[in-house]
Design an enzyme around this catalytic site. Structure first.
Site, short mmCIF file in Angstrom:
data_model
loop_
_atom_site.label_atom_id
_atom_site.label_comp_id
_atom_site.label_asym_id
_atom_site.label_seq_id
_atom_site.Cartn_x
_atom_site.Cartn_y
_atom_site.Cartn_z
CE LYS A 1 -2.20 -0.60 3.75
NZ LYS A 1 -1.31 -1.91 4.45
NE ARG B 1 -4.25 -1.06 10.31
CZ ARG B 1 -3.15 -0.09 9.61
NH1 ARG B 1 -3.25 0.70 8.06
NH2 ARG B 1 -2.67 -1.12 9.36
NE ARG C 1 8.26 -2.17 5.71
CZ ARG C 1 6.92 -2.93 6.10
NH1 ARG C 1 6.41 -2.08 5.13
NH2 ARG C 1 6.10 -3.60 7.15
NE ARG D 1 6.60 -0.43 9.68
CZ ARG D 1 5.32 -0.90 9.35
NH1 ARG D 1 5.34 0.10 8.13
NH2 ARG D 1 3.75 -1.01 8.59
NE ARG E 1 1.84 -4.65 10.81
CZ ARG E 1 3.47 -4.95 9.91
NH1 ARG E 1 4.67 -5.02 10.55
NH2 ARG E 1 2.96 -4.10 9.35
#
Ligand code: AP5
Length: 218
Positions: free
Chosen positions: A16, A91, A130, A163, A174
Site C-alpha cells: 500500500k 481500517r 523491507r 520497523r 497484524r
C-alpha cells in the site's frame, strides 16, 4: 473543485505504501499514511505517539477515536485541499463510516477503493525484506526494490531502518488483526460500487499500472 480521495485497502506488507507513493506522484495528491503519522508521533514522543506505541508494538489497532481525529486533522491541512491518497485508513467499519461523514460534510468524493491482495507467505517475505527511510518513510526492499546505496534513502539520503513491528510474531498478529477487523471493509466498499480488486503479487510497476487504470477509469 471537489476534493477527491483514493482509499488503498489491503493486508500488511502488500504494498500500500509503495503504491500510494506512486499514485501520489502521478495524481499530484498527498500520500496520507496513518501508520507513518503514528510513527512520526512516536519518534517525537508526542502524547499521541505515547498512546499509540503499545498498540503498534503488539500489532493491534490504535483506538478508532484517536485515529479518526488524527486523520481528520491531517486531511484539513492546506496541501490536502484537493484530496489525498489514503494508505492504511480506514481500517475498521467505524473509521469507514467516519470518513464517509467527513467527506459528506466537505463535499469530497472517493474515486475508488483498490483492494490489493496477496497470500500470507508473500506478505511475510515482503515485510521481512523491507527497509524504511527515517526522514519520510520511503520504502525499499532488499531484493525487489533495493536502494542505490545500501542503507541510504535514494530520495532524501536519510538512514534506512527496520520497523519495530516487523518481528515475525508481531507480523502474524497484524495479519490476524487485518483479517478480523479490516476485511469487513471489502464488502462495505463493494456495496458502494467503489471496490476494485488488484493482484498484489505482480511486480511493483505492474501493480501501479493496474491502479492507475482503476483510478483514472480508462
Ligand atoms: P501501517 O504502517 O499502515 O502498516 P500496514 O498496513 O500493516 O502496512 P505496511 O506498512 O506494513 O505495508 P504496506 O502494505 O504499506 O507495504 P509496503 O509498501 O511497505 O500500520 C502500522 C500500525 O499502525 C498498525 O499495526 C496499527 O497499530 C497502526 N495503525 C495504522 N493505521 C491505523 C488505523 N487506521 N487504525 C488503527 N491503527 C492503525 O511494502 C512492503 C514491502 O514489500 C516493501 O519492502 C516494498 O518494497 C515491497 N513491495 C511492495 N510491493 C511489492 C511488489 N509488488 N513486489 C515486490 N515487492 C514489493
Amino acid at each position: 473543485m471537489v476534493p477527491v480521495y483514493v482509499v488503498l485497502l489491503g493486508p500488511p506488507g502488500v504494498g500500500k505504501g509503495t503504491q500510494a507513493e506512486a499514485l501520489s506522484n502521478d495524481l499530484g495528491l498527498p500520500h496520507v499514511s496513518s501508520g507513518d503519522i503514528f510513527r512520526t508521533n512516536l519518534q517525537n514522543q508526542t502524547e499521541l505517539g505515547k498512546k499509540a506505541q503499545a498498540f503498534m508494538n503488539r500489532g493491534e489497532l490504535v483506538p478508532d477515536d484517536l485515529t479518526i481525529a488524527m486523520i481528520q486533522d491531517r486531511l484539513e491541512q492546506p496541501d490536502a485541499s484537493k484530496g489525498a491518497i489514503l494508505d492504511g485508513f480506514p481500517r475498521t467499519p467505524a473509521q469507514a463510516l467516519a470518513l464517509e461523514k467527513i467527506l459528506d460534510e466537505w463535499g469530497g468524493k472517493i474515486l475508488a477503493v483498490p483492494y490489493i491482495s496477496a497470500p500470507p507467505n508473500v506478505l511475510i517475505e515482503r515485510i521481512s525484506g523491507r527497509w524504511t527511510c527515517r526522514a519520510e518513510g520511503h520504502v525499499y526492499h532488499a531484493i525487489y526494490n533495493p536502494p542505490k546505496k545500501p542503507g541510504k534513502c535514494d530520495i532524501d539520503g536519510s538512514e534506512l531502518y527496520q520497523r519495530e513491528d516487523e518481528k515475525p510474531e508481531t507480523v502474524t498478529r497484524r495479519i490476524q488483526v487485518y483479517m478480523e477487523q479490516t476485511t469487513p471493509l471489502i464488502a462495505f466498499y463493494r456495496q458502494r460500487n467503489l471496490l476494485a480488486e488488484i493482484d498484489g503479487t505482480l511486480p511493483i510497476e505492474q501493480v501501479t499500472e493496474q491502479l492507475l487504470k482503476v483510478v483514472k477509469k480508462d
